[in-house]
Design an enzyme around this catalytic site. Structure first.
Site, mmCIF file in Angstrom:
data_model
loop_
_atom_site.group_PDB
_atom_site.id
_atom_site.type_symbol
_atom_site.label_atom_id
_atom_site.label_comp_id
_atom_site.label_asym_id
_atom_site.label_seq_id
_atom_site.Cartn_x
_atom_site.Cartn_y
_atom_site.Cartn_z
ATOM 1 N N GLU A 176 -48.654 -35.367 -8.386
ATOM 2 C CA GLU A 176 -49.270 -35.867 -9.635
ATOM 3 C C GLU A 176 -50.687 -36.392 -9.397
ATOM 4 O O GLU A 176 -50.885 -37.587 -9.173
ATOM 5 C CB GLU A 176 -48.416 -36.987 -10.258
ATOM 6 C CG GLU A 176 -48.987 -37.464 -11.587
ATOM 7 C CD GLU A 176 -48.275 -38.682 -12.172
ATOM 8 O OE1 GLU A 176 -48.579 -39.026 -13.328
ATOM 9 O OE2 GLU A 176 -47.438 -39.279 -11.480
ATOM 10 N N LYS A 213 -47.277 -32.529 -11.875
ATOM 11 C CA LYS A 213 -47.370 -33.380 -13.061
ATOM 12 C C LYS A 213 -48.844 -33.620 -13.342
ATOM 13 O O LYS A 213 -49.551 -34.225 -12.532
ATOM 14 C CB LYS A 213 -46.626 -34.707 -12.851
ATOM 15 C CG LYS A 213 -46.679 -35.616 -14.094
ATOM 16 C CD LYS A 213 -45.674 -36.755 -14.023
ATOM 17 C CE LYS A 213 -45.801 -37.666 -15.236
ATOM 18 N NZ LYS A 213 -44.745 -38.687 -15.312
#
Length: 295
Positions: A176, A213
């Protein structure tokens, strides 16, 4: 890794609930939930209250694997129980929701337009505990505040290095690198990020699987090559400060990307609501995010 869970994450319809607020973000999450800081004293009380909030969410009839594919837990939540069962066991056996664990220890100071992750001390031990608890994957967050090629390379190098360690421990890592929605050159940062991702994904061994993400992109559909990449199980999007309605609208314009919302998921839920009001609000929230994720 659990093949049934892997198939669900790769092919299932729905989204990931991010229930991983840590020490820094918990007071804000509780305030949004209608509990002011004056209502508790000390971290222990604060974490008890946020665990009660999370328990109310995951035990709600609105929360199940039909629309919620996975849930990301805070380390302390992994070590607690929902309805008398270990948290990860409850999620999978009762709800058919795949459990993930947040493993990062927060962000370092900004340098070269980015914030790397602080060193993750004791990661090997944490990963062993996670596997023993039935966790499927992990999540770790860095932040990109501008289109700085050197900084973005550093973020991706760190994410992939730790990601390999996580995969080798038997878990699927969610990488992420969040691009701030306030970045003045957000689109240029996303271009550098995508190029860097494709180069590193292509270099991974054939058996390695990761999830990504990412912040909802400025250009609709911009991550389609990442969605289609054979090393990528799933691309999920964070709400990143957008309101739920705005985040859902943006998500729906990005086919193949599903939600992994935190604040946008719990928006409108309060401790003061009756169970009927709470479950109704959560059901509407889940349905909206689900619809945007399958668009």
């Amino acid at each position: 890794m659990n093949q049934e869970q892997l198939t669900k994450m790769a092919q299932g319809q729905g989204f990931i609930a991010a229930l991983d607020q840590s020490g820094g973000s918990t007071p804000k999450a509780l305030k949004q939930y209608g509990i002011e800081e004056s209502a508790y004293s000390g971290e222990a009380q604060m974490f008890d209250l946020v665990h009660a909030m999370r328990t109310r969410i995951v035990t709600s009839p609105a929360f199940d694997g039909r629309r919620v594919l996975g849930a990301i837990l805070f380390e302390m939540t992994m070590d607690r129980q929902f309805d008398g069962m270990d948290a990860a066991t409850y999620l999978w056996t009762r709800k058919q929701v795949v459990p993930f664990l947040k493993v990062d220890k927060g962000l370092a100071a900004e340098a070269d337009g980015v914030q790397l992750m602080k060193p993750i001390t004791g990661l090997d031990e944490l990963l062993k505990r996670a596997v023993a608890k039935g966790i499927f994957g992990t999540k770790m967050r860095s932040v990109v505040n501008g289109a700085n090629a050197k900084g973005i390379d550093a973020v991706l190098d760190q994410q992939f290095e730790v990601g390999r360690q996580i995969f080798n421990a038997g878990l699927v890592p969610i990488l992420e690198p969040e691009v701030s929605i306030k970045a003045p050159d957000k689109q240029q940062a996303e271009e550098l990020l995508k190029q860097g991702f494709l180069k590193r994904l292509d270099a991974l061994p054939a058996d390695v699987r990761v999830m990504l993400k990412l912040t909802l992109p400025t250009v609709d559909g911009y991550f389609k090559e990442l969605v289609a990449h054979p090393r990528v199980v799933r691309v999920v999007a964070l709400s990143g400060g957008y309101s739920r309605d705005d985040a859902n609208a943006r998500l729906a314009r990005n086919p193949g990307v599903i939600a992994s919302f935190s604040r946008a998921l719990t928006e409108g839920l309060t401790a003061q609501q009756s169970d009927e009001e709470f479950n109704g609000m959560l059901d509407r929230s889940i349905e909206g995010i689900y619809r945007a994720s399958i668009a």
